[in-house]
Design a protein around this motif. Structure first.
Motif, PDB file in Angstrom:
ATOM      1  N   THR A   1       0.792  -1.226   0.000  1.00  0.00           N
ATOM      2  CA  THR A   1       0.000   0.000   0.000  1.00  0.00           C
ATOM      3  C   THR A   1       0.823   1.273   0.000  1.00  0.00           C
ATOM      4  OG1 THR A   1      -0.069   0.072   2.391  1.00  0.00           O
ATOM      5  CG2 THR A   1      -1.845  -1.128   1.299  1.00  0.00           C
ATOM      6  N   GLY A   2       2.055   1.236   0.437  1.00  0.00           N
ATOM      7  CA  GLY A   2       2.838   2.438   0.576  1.00  0.00           C
ATOM      8  C   GLY A   2       2.456   3.255   1.796  1.00  0.00           C
ATOM      9  N   ILE A   3       1.518   2.745   2.616  1.00  0.00           N
ATOM     10  CA  ILE A   3       1.084   3.432   3.820  1.00  0.00           C
ATOM     11  C   ILE A   3       2.112   3.187   4.907  1.00  0.00           C
ATOM     12  CG2 ILE A   3      -0.760   3.644   5.533  1.00  0.00           C
ATOM     13  CD1 ILE A   3      -1.601   4.363   2.687  1.00  0.00           C
ATOM     14  N   PRO A   4       2.596   4.230   5.573  1.00  0.00           N
ATOM     15  CA  PRO A   4       3.560   4.017   6.645  1.00  0.00           C
ATOM     16  C   PRO A   4       2.959   3.203   7.785  1.00  0.00           C
ATOM     17  CG  PRO A   4       3.395   6.346   6.066  1.00  0.00           C
ATOM     18  CD  PRO A   4       2.305   5.634   5.358  1.00  0.00           C
ATOM     19  N   VAL A   5       3.691   2.202   8.227  1.00  0.00           N
ATOM     20  CA  VAL A   5       3.280   1.411   9.375  1.00  0.00           C
ATOM     21  C   VAL A   5       4.428   1.388  10.365  1.00  0.00           C
ATOM     22  CG1 VAL A   5       1.564  -0.433   9.394  1.00  0.00           C
ATOM     23  CG2 VAL A   5       3.174  -0.355   7.565  1.00  0.00           C
ATOM     24  N   PRO A   6       4.136   1.537  11.654  1.00  0.00           N
ATOM     25  CA  PRO A   6       5.196   1.555  12.655  1.00  0.00           C
ATOM     26  C   PRO A   6       6.046   0.293  12.600  1.00  0.00           C
ATOM     27  CG  PRO A   6       3.116   2.203  13.618  1.00  0.00           C
ATOM     28  CD  PRO A   6       2.823   1.725  12.231  1.00  0.00           C
ATOM     29  N   VAL A   7       7.312   0.468  12.873  1.00  0.00           N
ATOM     30  CA  VAL A   7       8.244  -0.656  12.879  1.00  0.00           C
ATOM     31  C   VAL A   7       8.757  -0.839  14.300  1.00  0.00           C
ATOM     32  CG1 VAL A   7      10.438  -1.495  11.988  1.00  0.00           C
ATOM     33  CG2 VAL A   7       8.950  -0.136  10.534  1.00  0.00           C
ATOM     34  N   GLY A   8       8.899  -2.084  14.710  1.00  0.00           N
ATOM     35  CA  GLY A   8       9.485  -2.369  16.010  1.00  0.00           C
ATOM     36  C   GLY A   8       8.505  -2.257  17.150  1.00  0.00           C
ATOM     37  N   GLY A   9       8.983  -2.555  18.337  1.00  0.00           N
ATOM     38  CA  GLY A   9       8.137  -2.553  19.523  1.00  0.00           C
ATOM     39  C   GLY A   9       8.335  -1.304  20.343  1.00  0.00           C
ATOM     40  N   GLY A  10       7.920  -1.394  21.583  1.00  0.00           N
ATOM     41  CA  GLY A  10       8.119  -0.290  22.496  1.00  0.00           C
ATOM     42  C   GLY A  10       7.011   0.740  22.472  1.00  0.00           C
ATOM     43  N   SER A  11       6.031   0.558  21.610  1.00  0.00           N
ATOM     44  CA  SER A  11       4.917   1.491  21.529  1.00  0.00           C
ATOM     45  C   SER A  11       3.943   1.225  22.673  1.00  0.00           C
ATOM     46  CB  SER A  11       4.216   1.321  20.192  1.00  0.00           C
ATOM     47  OG  SER A  11       3.263   2.310  19.998  1.00  0.00           O
ATOM     48  N   GLN A  12       3.190   2.225  23.055  1.00  0.00           N
ATOM     49  CA  GLN A  12       2.183   2.085  24.100  1.00  0.00           C
ATOM     50  C   GLN A  12       0.812   2.410  23.524  1.00  0.00           C
ATOM     51  OE1 GLN A  12       2.754   1.037  27.308  1.00  0.00           O
ATOM     52  NE2 GLN A  12       4.836   0.671  26.612  1.00  0.00           N
ATOM     53  N   TRP A  13      -0.240   1.917  24.163  1.00  0.00           N
ATOM     54  CA  TRP A  13      -1.595   2.264  23.777  1.00  0.00           C
ATOM     55  C   TRP A  13      -1.785   3.760  23.992  1.00  0.00           C
ATOM     56  CZ3 TRP A  13      -5.007  -1.071  21.550  1.00  0.00           C
ATOM     57  CH2 TRP A  13      -4.719  -2.430  21.619  1.00  0.00           C
ATOM     58  N   SER A  14      -2.494   4.414  23.098  1.00  0.00           N
ATOM     59  CA  SER A  14      -2.713   5.857  23.215  1.00  0.00           C
ATOM     60  C   SER A  14      -3.745   6.192  24.285  1.00  0.00           C
ATOM     61  CB  SER A  14      -3.168   6.440  21.871  1.00  0.00           C
ATOM     62  OG  SER A  14      -4.406   5.867  21.482  1.00  0.00           O
ATOM     63  N   SER A  15      -4.561   5.207  24.676  1.00  0.00           N
ATOM     64  CA  SER A  15      -5.552   5.422  25.728  1.00  0.00           C
ATOM     65  C   SER A  15      -5.691   4.141  26.535  1.00  0.00           C
ATOM     66  CB  SER A  15      -6.902   5.826  25.128  1.00  0.00           C
ATOM     67  OG  SER A  15      -7.418   4.795  24.316  1.00  0.00           O
ATOM     68  N   GLY A  16      -6.248   4.276  27.718  1.00  0.00           N
ATOM     69  CA  GLY A  16      -6.421   3.117  28.578  1.00  0.00           C
ATOM     70  C   GLY A  16      -7.647   2.293  28.196  1.00  0.00           C
ATOM     71  N   LEU A  17      -7.688   1.086  28.691  1.00  0.00           N
ATOM     72  CA  LEU A  17      -8.796   0.176  28.420  1.00  0.00           C
ATOM     73  C   LEU A  17     -10.121   0.755  28.906  1.00  0.00           C
ATOM     74  CD1 LEU A  17      -9.730  -2.612  27.393  1.00  0.00           C
ATOM     75  CD2 LEU A  17      -9.216  -3.503  29.672  1.00  0.00           C
ATOM     76  N   PHE A  18     -10.106   1.446  30.022  1.00  0.00           N
ATOM     77  CA  PHE A  18     -11.347   1.946  30.608  1.00  0.00           C
ATOM     78  C   PHE A  18     -11.588   3.434  30.338  1.00  0.00           C
ATOM     79  CE2 PHE A  18     -10.027  -1.704  33.229  1.00  0.00           C
ATOM     80  CZ  PHE A  18     -11.052  -2.562  32.854  1.00  0.00           C
ATOM     81  N   ASP A  19     -10.992   3.959  29.273  1.00  0.00           N
ATOM     82  CA  ASP A  19     -11.228   5.342  28.868  1.00  0.00           C
ATOM     83  C   ASP A  19     -12.410   5.420  27.897  1.00  0.00           C
ATOM     84  OD1 ASP A  19      -9.101   6.110  30.406  1.00  0.00           O
ATOM     85  OD2 ASP A  19      -7.686   6.244  28.738  1.00  0.00           O
ATOM     86  N   CYS A  20     -13.339   4.489  28.025  1.00  0.00           N
ATOM     87  CA  CYS A  20     -14.483   4.371  27.105  1.00  0.00           C
ATOM     88  C   CYS A  20     -15.291   5.644  27.012  1.00  0.00           C
ATOM     89  CB  CYS A  20     -15.406   3.244  27.537  1.00  0.00           C
ATOM     90  SG  CYS A  20     -14.604   1.641  27.640  1.00  0.00           S
ATOM     91  N   PHE A  21     -15.449   6.347  28.115  1.00  0.00           N
ATOM     92  CA  PHE A  21     -16.357   7.486  28.151  1.00  0.00           C
ATOM     93  C   PHE A  21     -15.735   8.776  27.634  1.00  0.00           C
ATOM     94  CE2 PHE A  21     -17.829   4.422  31.308  1.00  0.00           C
ATOM     95  CZ  PHE A  21     -19.092   4.170  30.789  1.00  0.00           C
ATOM     96  N   ASP A  22     -14.492   8.703  27.116  1.00  0.00           N
ATOM     97  CA  ASP A  22     -13.888   9.869  26.486  1.00  0.00           C
ATOM     98  C   ASP A  22     -14.626  10.232  25.204  1.00  0.00           C
ATOM     99  OD1 ASP A  22     -12.079   9.966  28.518  1.00  0.00           O
ATOM    100  OD2 ASP A  22     -10.382   9.229  27.350  1.00  0.00           O
ATOM    101  N   ASP A  23     -15.258   9.248  24.579  1.00  0.00           N
ATOM    102  CA  ASP A  23     -16.027   9.446  23.357  1.00  0.00           C
ATOM    103  C   ASP A  23     -17.386   8.788  23.565  1.00  0.00           C
ATOM    104  OD1 ASP A  23     -17.182   9.453  20.839  1.00  0.00           O
ATOM    105  OD2 ASP A  23     -15.368   8.785  19.805  1.00  0.00           O
ATOM    106  N   CYS A  24     -18.349   9.581  24.026  1.00  0.00           N
ATOM    107  CA  CYS A  24     -19.667   9.022  24.366  1.00  0.00           C
ATOM    108  C   CYS A  24     -20.376   8.416  23.167  1.00  0.00           C
ATOM    109  CB  CYS A  24     -20.543  10.085  25.010  1.00  0.00           C
ATOM    110  SG  CYS A  24     -19.983  10.527  26.663  1.00  0.00           S
ATOM    111  N   GLY A  25     -20.192   8.992  21.980  1.00  0.00           N
ATOM    112  CA  GLY A  25     -20.816   8.448  20.778  1.00  0.00           C
ATOM    113  C   GLY A  25     -20.311   7.045  20.477  1.00  0.00           C
ATOM    114  N   LEU A  26     -18.996   6.872  20.535  1.00  0.00           N
ATOM    115  CA  LEU A  26     -18.397   5.559  20.301  1.00  0.00           C
ATOM    116  C   LEU A  26     -18.821   4.581  21.379  1.00  0.00           C
ATOM    117  CD1 LEU A  26     -16.448   3.635  18.844  1.00  0.00           C
ATOM    118  CD2 LEU A  26     -14.597   4.632  20.211  1.00  0.00           C
TER     119      LEU A  26
END
Length: 157
Positions: free
Chosen positions: A15-40
């Motif tokens: 695709t030519g779409i950039p995809v992250p390489v390697g590890g060490g990345s973290q989730w951008s939000s927590g598992l229980f941050d559900c209510f940050d986006d009430c619509g979702l």
């Protein structure tokens, strides 16, 4: 963590779409941050098959359509109640693609105990990395490619 910078990414071969390489990345939000986006949160609570279908299409890079993924999820939920087994495989694929840790516990346990929260977290992660699951793979990939153009290649002789 926020969307990968072009210098932290390598182009995907097909695709030519950039995809992250390697590890060490973290989730951008927590598992229980559900209510940050009430619509979702509401969408996922009342119709998790839609959220799952959107996530599946992006994670599979268009190989699975939103409709197909969502319909299979709904069918598994209706017939067996074990749709979480199917959805946890997509969490594992997503973690592998972005080098994310399996926190707070393994993928299947997260989906078994907190299915709506897990789906919301995955959706938010895709958005944080520059994808828009509502648009589907094709348009979202084009949008993301425009945001993160490939690094200039050195000219050789």
């Amino acid at each position: 963590m926020y969307p990968a910078k072009p210098s932290d990414a390598a182009p995907a071969p097909a695709t030519g779409i950039p995809v992250p390489v390697g590890g060490g990345s973290q989730w951008s939000s927590g598992l229980f941050d559900c209510f940050d986006d009430c619509g979702l949160c509401c969408l996922t609570c009342w119709c998790p098959c839609v959220t799952f279908g959107r996530v599946a299409e992006i994670v599979d890079r268009g190989a699975t359509s939103c409709g197909t993924g969502g319909a299979l999820y709904a069918l598994l939920a209706y017939l067996t109640g074990c749709q979480w087994i199917y959805s946890c495989t997509y969490r594992a694929k997503m973690r592998a693609q972005f080098g994310l840790p399996d926190v707070p516990c393994c993928d299947c346990l997260v989906h078994f105990c907190c299915e709506p929260c897990a789906l919301c977290q995955q959706y938010r992660e895709l958005k944080a990395r520059g994808f828009d699951p509502v648009l589907g793979w094709e348009l979202s990939a084009q949008h993301r490619a425009a945001m993160y153009p490939p690094a200039a290649q050195a000219m050789g002789r």
